[in-house]
Design a protein around this motif. Structure first.
Motif, PDB file in Angstrom:
ATOM      1  N   LYS A  32       5.038 -10.071  -8.085  1.00 29.94           N
ATOM      2  CA  LYS A  32       5.067  -8.720  -7.502  1.00 29.94           C
ATOM      3  C   LYS A  32       6.184  -7.894  -8.132  1.00 29.94           C
ATOM      4  O   LYS A  32       6.019  -6.691  -8.347  1.00 29.94           O
ATOM      5  CB  LYS A  32       5.261  -8.805  -5.981  1.00 29.94           C
ATOM      6  CG  LYS A  32       3.962  -9.063  -5.238  1.00 29.94           C
ATOM      7  CD  LYS A  32       4.099  -8.725  -3.767  1.00 29.94           C
ATOM      8  CE  LYS A  32       2.795  -9.023  -3.042  1.00 29.94           C
ATOM      9  NZ  LYS A  32       2.879  -8.758  -1.603  1.00 29.94           N
ATOM     10  N   GLY A  81       8.314  -9.381  -2.668  1.00 29.74           N
ATOM     11  CA  GLY A  81       8.419 -10.836  -2.550  1.00 29.74           C
ATOM     12  C   GLY A  81       7.784 -11.552  -3.739  1.00 29.74           C
ATOM     13  O   GLY A  81       6.571 -11.487  -3.921  1.00 29.74           O
ATOM     14  N   ASN A 141      -1.403  -9.868   0.036  1.00 22.68           N
ATOM     15  CA  ASN A 141      -2.236  -8.702  -0.322  1.00 22.68           C
ATOM     16  C   ASN A 141      -1.671  -8.044  -1.576  1.00 22.68           C
ATOM     17  O   ASN A 141      -0.460  -7.912  -1.730  1.00 22.68           O
ATOM     18  CB  ASN A 141      -2.282  -7.691   0.837  1.00 22.68           C
ATOM     19  CG  ASN A 141      -0.925  -7.108   1.167  1.00 22.68           C
ATOM     20  OD1 ASN A 141       0.060  -7.834   1.296  1.00 22.68           O
ATOM     21  ND2 ASN A 141      -0.840  -5.795   1.284  1.00 22.68           N
ATOM     22  N   ASN A 167      10.390  -0.043   4.773  1.00 23.79           N
ATOM     23  CA  ASN A 167       9.117  -0.520   5.314  1.00 23.79           C
ATOM     24  C   ASN A 167       9.233  -1.867   6.014  1.00 23.79           C
ATOM     25  O   ASN A 167       8.273  -2.313   6.640  1.00 23.79           O
ATOM     26  CB  ASN A 167       8.103  -0.700   4.171  1.00 23.79           C
ATOM     27  CG  ASN A 167       7.597   0.624   3.632  1.00 23.79           C
ATOM     28  OD1 ASN A 167       7.293   1.528   4.395  1.00 23.79           O
ATOM     29  ND2 ASN A 167       7.510   0.736   2.320  1.00 23.79           N
ATOM     30  N   TYR A 205       7.518  -7.589  13.243  1.00 29.71           N
ATOM     31  CA  TYR A 205       6.321  -7.377  14.066  1.00 29.71           C
ATOM     32  C   TYR A 205       5.848  -8.664  14.747  1.00 29.71           C
ATOM     33  O   TYR A 205       5.240  -8.613  15.811  1.00 29.71           O
ATOM     34  CB  TYR A 205       5.166  -6.788  13.237  1.00 29.71           C
ATOM     35  CG  TYR A 205       5.414  -5.375  12.713  1.00 29.71           C
ATOM     36  CD1 TYR A 205       6.498  -4.617  13.137  1.00 29.71           C
ATOM     37  CD2 TYR A 205       4.542  -4.797  11.799  1.00 29.71           C
ATOM     38  CE1 TYR A 205       6.712  -3.338  12.653  1.00 29.71           C
ATOM     39  CE2 TYR A 205       4.752  -3.510  11.312  1.00 29.71           C
ATOM     40  CZ  TYR A 205       5.847  -2.793  11.739  1.00 29.71           C
ATOM     41  OH  TYR A 205       6.053  -1.527  11.254  1.00 29.71           O
ATOM     42  N   HIS A 257      13.063 -10.280  -2.711  1.00 32.67           N
ATOM     43  CA  HIS A 257      13.792 -10.543  -1.453  1.00 32.67           C
ATOM     44  C   HIS A 257      13.714 -12.003  -1.020  1.00 32.67           C
ATOM     45  O   HIS A 257      14.462 -12.450  -0.151  1.00 32.67           O
ATOM     46  CB  HIS A 257      13.277  -9.632  -0.321  1.00 32.67           C
ATOM     47  CG  HIS A 257      11.873  -9.926   0.127  1.00 32.67           C
ATOM     48  ND1 HIS A 257      11.552 -11.009   0.916  1.00 32.67           N
ATOM     49  CD2 HIS A 257      10.706  -9.280  -0.115  1.00 32.67           C
ATOM     50  CE1 HIS A 257      10.226 -11.004   1.147  1.00 32.67           C
ATOM     51  NE2 HIS A 257       9.695  -9.964   0.533  1.00 32.67           N
ATOM     52  N   ALA A 265       0.829  -1.206   0.000  1.00 34.41           N
ATOM     53  CA  ALA A 265       0.000   0.000   0.000  1.00 34.41           C
ATOM     54  C   ALA A 265       0.865   1.257   0.000  1.00 34.41           C
ATOM     55  O   ALA A 265       0.745   2.124  -0.870  1.00 34.41           O
ATOM     56  CB  ALA A 265      -0.918  -0.021   1.222  1.00 34.41           C
ATOM     57  N   VAL A 266       1.758   1.372   0.963  1.00 38.52           N
ATOM     58  CA  VAL A 266       2.616   2.549   1.063  1.00 38.52           C
ATOM     59  C   VAL A 266       3.659   2.523  -0.066  1.00 38.52           C
ATOM     60  O   VAL A 266       3.828   3.503  -0.808  1.00 38.52           O
ATOM     61  CB  VAL A 266       3.330   2.606   2.439  1.00 38.52           C
ATOM     62  CG1 VAL A 266       4.364   3.726   2.474  1.00 38.52           C
ATOM     63  CG2 VAL A 266       2.313   2.785   3.572  1.00 38.52           C
ATOM     64  N   PHE A 305       9.933   7.918  11.520  1.00 38.37           N
ATOM     65  CA  PHE A 305       8.852   8.913  11.501  1.00 38.37           C
ATOM     66  C   PHE A 305       7.495   8.241  11.687  1.00 38.37           C
ATOM     67  O   PHE A 305       7.335   7.054  11.429  1.00 38.37           O
ATOM     68  CB  PHE A 305       8.877   9.727  10.205  1.00 38.37           C
ATOM     69  CG  PHE A 305       8.382   8.989   8.983  1.00 38.37           C
ATOM     70  CD1 PHE A 305       9.237   8.223   8.209  1.00 38.37           C
ATOM     71  CD2 PHE A 305       7.048   9.054   8.602  1.00 38.37           C
ATOM     72  CE1 PHE A 305       8.781   7.544   7.077  1.00 38.37           C
ATOM     73  CE2 PHE A 305       6.578   8.383   7.478  1.00 38.37           C
ATOM     74  CZ  PHE A 305       7.456   7.631   6.717  1.00 38.37           C
ATOM     75  N   VAL A 333       3.445   9.078  10.652  1.00 40.10           N
ATOM     76  CA  VAL A 333       2.684   9.950   9.750  1.00 40.10           C
ATOM     77  C   VAL A 333       1.860  10.982  10.532  1.00 40.10           C
ATOM     78  O   VAL A 333       1.571  12.071  10.035  1.00 40.10           O
ATOM     79  CB  VAL A 333       1.804   9.100   8.808  1.00 40.10           C
ATOM     80  CG1 VAL A 333       0.711   8.361   9.558  1.00 40.10           C
ATOM     81  CG2 VAL A 333       1.208   9.963   7.720  1.00 40.10           C
TER      82      VAL A 333
HETATM   83  P1  NDP Z   1       1.726  -3.511   2.747  1.00 39.38           P
HETATM   84  O1  NDP Z   1       0.533  -3.300   1.882  1.00 39.38           O
HETATM   85  O2  NDP Z   1       3.073  -3.153   2.216  1.00 39.38           O
HETATM   86  O3  NDP Z   1       1.711  -5.047   3.222  1.00 39.38           O
HETATM   87  C1  NDP Z   1       2.769  -5.567   3.921  1.00 39.38           C
HETATM   88  C2  NDP Z   1       3.838  -6.171   2.970  1.00 39.38           C
HETATM   89  O4  NDP Z   1       5.039  -6.337   3.699  1.00 39.38           O
HETATM   90  C3  NDP Z   1       3.492  -7.554   2.482  1.00 39.38           C
HETATM   91  O5  NDP Z   1       2.625  -7.539   1.368  1.00 39.38           O
HETATM   92  C4  NDP Z   1       4.853  -8.131   2.169  1.00 39.38           C
HETATM   93  O6  NDP Z   1       5.221  -7.771   0.850  1.00 39.38           O
HETATM   94  C5  NDP Z   1       5.790  -7.367   3.131  1.00 39.38           C
HETATM   95  N1  NDP Z   1       6.288  -8.259   4.199  1.00 39.38           N
HETATM   96  C6  NDP Z   1       5.572  -8.800   5.206  1.00 39.38           C
HETATM   97  N2  NDP Z   1       6.357  -9.556   5.989  1.00 39.38           N
HETATM   98  C7  NDP Z   1       7.601  -9.471   5.462  1.00 39.38           C
HETATM   99  C8  NDP Z   1       8.872 -10.025   5.810  1.00 39.38           C
HETATM  100  N3  NDP Z   1       9.017 -10.823   6.880  1.00 39.38           N
HETATM  101  N4  NDP Z   1       9.944  -9.718   5.034  1.00 39.38           N
HETATM  102  C9  NDP Z   1       9.807  -8.922   3.949  1.00 39.38           C
HETATM  103  N5  NDP Z   1       8.646  -8.375   3.565  1.00 39.38           N
HETATM  104  C10 NDP Z   1       7.555  -8.644   4.318  1.00 39.38           C
HETATM  105  O7  NDP Z   1       1.520  -2.730   4.124  1.00 39.38           O
HETATM  106  P2  NDP Z   1       1.507  -1.151   4.324  1.00 39.38           P
HETATM  107  O8  NDP Z   1       1.847  -0.480   3.061  1.00 39.38           O
HETATM  108  O9  NDP Z   1       0.256  -0.782   5.021  1.00 39.38           O
HETATM  109  O10 NDP Z   1       2.693  -0.932   5.379  1.00 39.38           O
HETATM  110  C11 NDP Z   1       4.056  -0.977   4.951  1.00 39.38           C
HETATM  111  C12 NDP Z   1       4.951  -0.555   6.110  1.00 39.38           C
HETATM  112  O11 NDP Z   1       4.698   0.813   6.435  1.00 39.38           O
HETATM  113  C13 NDP Z   1       4.722  -1.346   7.404  1.00 39.38           C
HETATM  114  O12 NDP Z   1       5.972  -1.613   7.996  1.00 39.38           O
HETATM  115  C14 NDP Z   1       3.925  -0.379   8.266  1.00 39.38           C
HETATM  116  O13 NDP Z   1       4.077  -0.650   9.634  1.00 39.38           O
HETATM  117  C15 NDP Z   1       4.538   0.935   7.838  1.00 39.38           C
HETATM  118  N6  NDP Z   1       3.709   2.117   8.104  1.00 39.38           N
HETATM  119  C16 NDP Z   1       4.261   3.115   8.870  1.00 39.38           C
HETATM  120  C17 NDP Z   1       3.594   4.275   9.111  1.00 39.38           C
HETATM  121  C18 NDP Z   1       4.263   5.356   9.885  1.00 39.38           C
HETATM  122  O14 NDP Z   1       3.608   6.345  10.247  1.00 39.38           O
HETATM  123  N7  NDP Z   1       5.550   5.235  10.185  1.00 39.38           N
HETATM  124  C19 NDP Z   1       2.205   4.468   8.637  1.00 39.38           C
HETATM  125  C20 NDP Z   1       1.722   3.383   7.788  1.00 39.38           C
HETATM  126  C21 NDP Z   1       2.472   2.236   7.556  1.00 39.38           C
HETATM  127  P3  NDP Z   1       6.101  -8.752  -0.088  1.00 39.38           P
HETATM  128  O15 NDP Z   1       5.136  -9.808  -0.540  1.00 39.38           O
HETATM  129  O16 NDP Z   1       6.568  -7.856  -1.152  1.00 39.38           O
HETATM  130  O17 NDP Z   1       7.181  -9.333   0.766  1.00 39.38           O
END
Ligand code: NDP
Length: 336
Positions: free
Chosen positions: A183, A179, A327, A225, A253, A199, A158-159, A277, A279
């Motif tokens: 993707k 991943g 997702n 992220n 997490y 990755h 999403a982000v 940071f 948001v």
């Molecule tokens: P996403 O839509 O990006 O979904 C999470 C993605 O993270 C998954 O689709 C997967 O992508 C990847 N992922 C999950 N587990 C792992 C792992 N163990 N190793 C590598 N990749 C992994 O979520 P968001 O866009 O909502 O959030 C992205 C990040 O932004 C999060 O860390 C969230 O906490 C952070 N965030 C921070 C905010 C702030 O204010 N600082 C506000 C909003 C979000 P893939 O299949 O590509 O591996």
């Protein structure tokens, strides 16, 4: 009148299991003066929710046991004792994964107009916290210059998908980490990334090698992220004076203990900066970010992908997609 809630019944140990939650039906209490009742249409499923389930110090209190799991929702006011939120008003608020939420005037809730967007789900994606995270993370933390190389992890999420597109619009060369092959293809074909790195099956050294292959002189800006091997790999491929925005650490997490970063020495070697940071730091400036994202949407300059699963009974499975990477875009649960 009754409502159904997706409640937390016990604190997850590591990766949440379905038995940590329960769907509960309960009688709605009568509204007090100043309160309003929102029939939730959609809930935003965010990685941050995982942190709110732990009884640990954070920027928000933990979700109390027996309460609905906290989430941002969008829905319509169906009963009101608050003139600022009349019946029929659409509202985005930090409420719960539940059919109905009770809003309060001192709570975090804003009136919105669904007529202004193609779908009210956009208030949870590009025009919500996710969009603001991408916008302010770039504008206030990374501040990349045209021609610089921007690396993004969870780049198809999403982000990340928005960060890549915004970075490209600013004239950056963009490299995304995601991943799996599908993707990675999406990164380039749909979000305009110049290069994509898978990755899966790669440790930090292998990720660093792939980054250096795509950016032989190193990367100027990192929108992080994920943490874990992605962050450690990025630290090994920084250019002098690089800047890293620490947005999230989703790889840890569900870990029983913090994973941490092993290559911090590279910040010294590269005279680089890392800045975490939230948001919410720029909450008073969100209208500016929302207007900017809305303009880009109107001009057809942004692709916004949303992954909508349906039904409160799917809340657990839908939430866990974030950690399994299944997702495809902003993870949203349709409640009504
Ligand atoms: P996403 O839509 O990006 O979904 C999470 C993605 O993270 C998954 O689709 C997967 O992508 C990847 N992922 C999950 N587990 C792992 C792992 N163990 N190793 C590598 N990749 C992994 O979520 P968001 O866009 O909502 O959030 C992205 C990040 O932004 C999060 O860390 C969230 O906490 C952070 N965030 C921070 C905010 C702030 O204010 N600082 C506000 C909003 C979000 P893939 O299949 O590509 O591996």
């Amino acid at each position: 009148m009754k409502r159904t809630r997706f409640t937390l019944v016990r604190r997850p140990q590591g990766r949440p299991v379905e038995a940590d939650f329960a769907l509960v039906e309960e009688e709605l209490p009568a509204l007090a003066e100043g309160e309003f009742l929102v029939a939730n249409r959609y809930a935003s499923l965010d990685p941050a929710i995982r942190g709110w389930l732990d009884d640990a110090p954070s920027y928000m209190p933990p979700v109390p046991l027996g309460e609905a799991v906290r989430a941002t929702t969008v829905g319509e006011v169906v009963e009101s004792r608050n003139p600022a939120f009349p019946v029929g008003q659409w509202v985005v608020g930090l409420h719960g994964i539940e059919t109905h939420s009770i809003g309060r005037s001192d709570g975090f809730a804003s009136p919105v107009d669904p007529a202004l967007v193609p779908s009210p789900t956009h208030f949870l994606s590009a025009l919500g916290a996710v969009g603001m995270t991408a916008w302010f993370g770039l504008e206030r933390v990374l501040m990349p210059a045209p021609g610089q190389t921007l690396l993004v992890s969870a780049a198809a999420g999403a982000v990340g998908s928005l960060v890549g597109q915004l970075g490209r619009l600013k004239g950056c060369r963009t490299i995304g980490i995601a991943g799996g092959e599908a993707k990675c293809r999406r990164l380039v074909e749909r979000y305009g990334y110049d290069a994509a790195i898978d990755h899966r099956g790669r440790d930090a050294e292998a990720i660093a090698e792939a980054i250096r292959a795509a950016a032989p002189e190193g990367v100027d800006r990192v929108f992080e992220n994920v943490g874990g091997a992605c962050l450690d790999g990025a630290l090994l491929a920084l250019r002098d004076g690089a800047r890293v925005a620490l947005c999230g650490l989703i790889a840890e997490y569900n870990a029983p203990a913090p994973v941490g970063a092993r290559n911090l020495w590279q910040l010294i070697v590269r005279k680089a900066t890392i800045r975490g940071f939230l948001v919410s730091e720029w909450l008073p400036e969100w209208p500016e970010g929302i207007a900017a994202m809305a303009a880009l949407l109107r001009e057809g300059k942004l692709v916004v992908d949303e992954h909508v699963d349906r039904g409160l009974d799917q809340a657990y499975a839908a939430f866990m997609r974030l950690f399994d990477g299944t997702n495809e875009g902003k993870m949203i649960l349709e409640i009504a």
